[in-house]
Design a protein around this motif. Structure first.
Motif: not given
Length: 197
Positions: A32-34, A38, A40, A42-43, A46-47, A72
């Motif tokens: 789960e690394s950003r 990137e 927030p 998009d993060y 993507r996750m 997040s």
């Protein structure tokens, strides 16, 4: 049973139960690394997509849909994850104190037909000014440690929140209105669809 929730979160499971959606739980267990640079938004998307894809890849034949989410807490464009220790959690609460922050959740549904549907939901949360003693008292409880931003709005930290703009359930970890629309649009029924049967 038509749905797998790609999560070990008890809060997400409770929220799906709240709207009467039967499901199995299967954590994705992905990195789960950003990524560097990137955003927030998009993060979290993507996750959610990667979690859904990881679990869907374990189930051939498409007999089950897979729902995934990633939440997040964002302040000053920094993503606050789950605190790793007391010092980090205290720093998070101090940063949130007396200010507004955003809670972003990416949701993704891999359908039984192989489609990938995703959406991002944002809620603005306003915190009261907190004293060091109040933060320390909160950190003496088990509540903050498995939650993004180091707080749970549905628990004791609800007292820290002066107001929100947007979805409450999004802050808990799964925006129910958007999730219900996504699932019901694919024929995955909850309690509201089952009442006439």
């Amino acid at each position: 049973m038509e749905l797998i929730l790609a999560s070990a979160s008890p809060r997400r499971r409770e929220l799906l139960h709240q709207i009467g959606v039967a499901h199995l739980c299967e954590p994705a267990n992905i990195d789960e690394s950003r990524l560097a640079g990137e955003k927030p938004e998009d993060y979290v998307l993507r996750m959610a997509r990667e979690k859904a894809a990881a679990v869907a890849s374990r189930h051939s034949g498409g007999s089950l849909a897979v729902l995934a989410a990633d939440t997040s807490v964002v302040i000053d464009e920094d993503v606050l994850g789950k605190p790793g220790d007391h010092f980090e959690a205290l720093g998070m609460l101090a940063r949130l104190s007396g200010r507004s922050h955003r809670v972003l959740t990416g949701i993704c549904l891999n359908t039984q037909r192989g489609e990938v549907l995703s959406e991002m939901v944002e809620t603005k949360v306003h915190f009261l000014q907190l004293t060091r003693e109040q933060c320390e008292s909160y950190l003496a409880t088990p509540e903050p440690w498995d939650k993004a931003g180091g707080y749970g709005i549905q628990g004791l930290a609800g007292a820290f929140v002066s107001s929100i703009e947007g979805s409450y359930s999004n802050v808990v970890g799964l925006p129910l209105a958007q999730t219900w629309q996504l699932l019901s649009g694919q024929g995955i029924k909850g309690a509201l669809e089952n009442t006439g049967e």
